[in-house]
Design a protein around this motif. Structure first.
Motif, PDB file in Angstrom:
ATOM      1  N   HIS A 128       0.826  -1.213   0.000  1.00 23.20           N
ATOM      2  CA  HIS A 128       0.000   0.000   0.000  1.00 23.20           C
ATOM      3  C   HIS A 128       0.857   1.259   0.000  1.00 23.20           C
ATOM      4  O   HIS A 128       0.572   2.224  -0.721  1.00 23.20           O
ATOM      5  N   GLU A 129       1.931   1.268   0.769  1.00 20.75           N
ATOM      6  CA  GLU A 129       2.822   2.428   0.774  1.00 20.75           C
ATOM      7  C   GLU A 129       3.457   2.641  -0.595  1.00 20.75           C
ATOM      8  O   GLU A 129       3.577   3.785  -1.062  1.00 20.75           O
ATOM      9  N   ARG A 188      -1.445  -3.559   3.809  1.00 21.75           N
ATOM     10  CA  ARG A 188      -1.583  -2.219   4.391  1.00 21.75           C
ATOM     11  C   ARG A 188      -1.261  -2.308   5.881  1.00 21.75           C
ATOM     12  O   ARG A 188      -2.000  -2.909   6.642  1.00 21.75           O
TER      13      ARG A 188
END
Length: 433
Positions: A133-134, A424
């Motif tokens: 997610h990052e 995430r």
């Protein structure tokens, strides 16, 4: 004011003052202070020190480190630079044009996104992010700001001549359509659990700031220093795949024009995985769809003692790192500095394609040039963000123990909702991406 300064730097560079010309190795003398970038350094020792000295041709205007001893040492080299222990304060320094990010993995994406949203160009060590997610968020923030900032991930091997020649060979069809790529690194992972006990926090160390968004853990000297220590724990790193995969999978990712995989599966030791540490060894496979005139292919990663089968003429157990491309007409084996076409008899009189990828100015110089001119960098955060998103999915597959059916649009494994916790990450209170 920042926009005006950026325009001045860009116009000066394009006019030919104080900027490297495109022929590799040549420079122009006579920089004036106003033509130099004001750069903030996040992490000033280990890889941070190397990155700091690689951009020291510019004006080092700020220094940040959670270790005050390291900070004091760097300040001797750059006494005019302002000093910080918290990068969140440094990125608000009004005269900065750019920053380097050389922290532990859990801070990479946060510092990069905060900086880009403030109009700062960013050079970030690999891997660009600590979670899938990052990595996607870094791509998105870069795309929103790419007319304002230049970005580069610290995959220095991307700038070498050898990688360029391999990409040209693969893309020119020298070994025919490629349906398999195999990538390996002989680094051994730790296995095991958290370190036992608690040590006193050194007076010079801001432990809470070092942890950043990661879960709180009592200080233990086994966590530090350097990425070969903290990188072995999931809280702070992503093991050999997250680290060395950034350099090595970069080559097939570039040569085969890869983006989003269809599936990913992995297995390793221990089984089941430790909730705390990376595996002793890992094998991960991604299935990719066809891309233009390139057929569907698989990419497989191996670390520690694991290897793909050796092709005739080469013993891969003697290659500590490497990439094997398997084409319909032949094979190609490469590492950082050399490559071999196989079978050797078939290619002994092979006429190589003329070089078509220009030489790099140098990995850091390419970024500085991009900061000043707006010209693209090869490892910008769209390309490198997608590479890291791809790689870290391998760790997600390992930790879930399932073959993931990947939906890049929703950033979810369609068949594995339990993967969400690894895709995430949760942040400690007070820390945001």
């Amino acid at each position: 004011m920042k926009a005006n300064r950026r325009d001045f730097l860009r116009n000066s560079a394009l006019a030919g003052f104080g900027i490297w010309v495109l022929e590799a190795g040549q420079t122009r003398a006579g920089h004036s202070p106003n033509e130099k970038l004001n750069i903030g350094i996040t992490g000033v020792n280990h890889r941070g020190k190397a990155n700091m000295m690689s951009v020291a041709s510019e004006n080092i205007a700020a220094l940040c480190d959670i270790d005050e001893n390291y900070l004091a040492e760097a300040s001797k080299k750059f006494p005019k630079a302002k000093t910080y222990v918290d990068w969140r304060k440094m990125v608000d320094q009004k005269d900065l044009d750019a920053i380097t990010v050389s922290t532990a993995d859990q801070v990479h994406a946060l510092a990069s996104c905060w900086a880009m949203r403030r109009g700062l160009s960013v050079y970030c060590e690999k891997p660009l992010a600590h979670s899938v997610h990052e990595a996607r968020t870094v791509q998105d923030v870069y795309k929103q700001n790419k007319d304002k900032v230049a970005t580069q991930m610290g995959t220095q091997i991307h700038a070498t001549a050898n990688y360029r020649r391999v990409v040209e060979l693969v893309q020119s069809g020298a070994i025919g359509p490629v349906r398999e790529a195999h990538v390996w690194c002989n680094r051994k992972g730790p296995g095991g659990g958290l370190p036992e006990g608690e040590d006193p926090v050194p007076k010079n160390l801001h432990w809470d700031l070092w942890l950043g968004p990661a879960p709180f853990r009592p200080y233990n000297k086994k966590y530090m220093p350097g990425n070969l220590t903290w990188n072995r724990w999931w809280d702070f790193g992503n093991g050999t795949l997250g680290d060395m995969g950034s350099h090595l999978i970069d080559l097939p990712f570039w040569a085969l024009k890869l983006r989003d995989p269809l599936t990913c599966e992995a297995h390793g030791d221990p089984d089941p995985p430790s909730p705390y540490t990376n595996p002793k060894w890992l094998v991960a496979t991604w299935e990719h769809p066809a891309r233009g005139d390139m057929p569907a292919c698989t990419v497989t990663w191996y670390d520690n003692v694991k290897r793909p089968p050796s092709p005739e003429g080469v013993d891969l157990t003697k290659w500590g790192i490497g990439v094997l491309f398997v084409g319909d007409k032949g094979k190609l084996v490469a590492d950082y500095g050399k490559h071999i076409l196989l079978p050797k008899d078939k290619y002994k009189d092979f006429k190589r394609p003329e070089p078509s990828i220009p030489p790099s100015l140098g990995h850091h110089k390419e970024w500085i040039h991009g900061c000043k001119t707006g010209e693209p960098t090869l490892c910008n955060f769209d390309y490198s963000g997608k590479l890291i998103e791809h790689n870290l999915l391998g760790n997600v597959a390992f930790r879930t123990g399932k073959k993931l059916q990947w939906d890049p649009a929703s950033l979810k494994a369609e068949n594995c909702p339990e993967a969400d916790q690894f895709i995430r990450r949760k942040y400690r209170e007070g820390w945001t991406l």
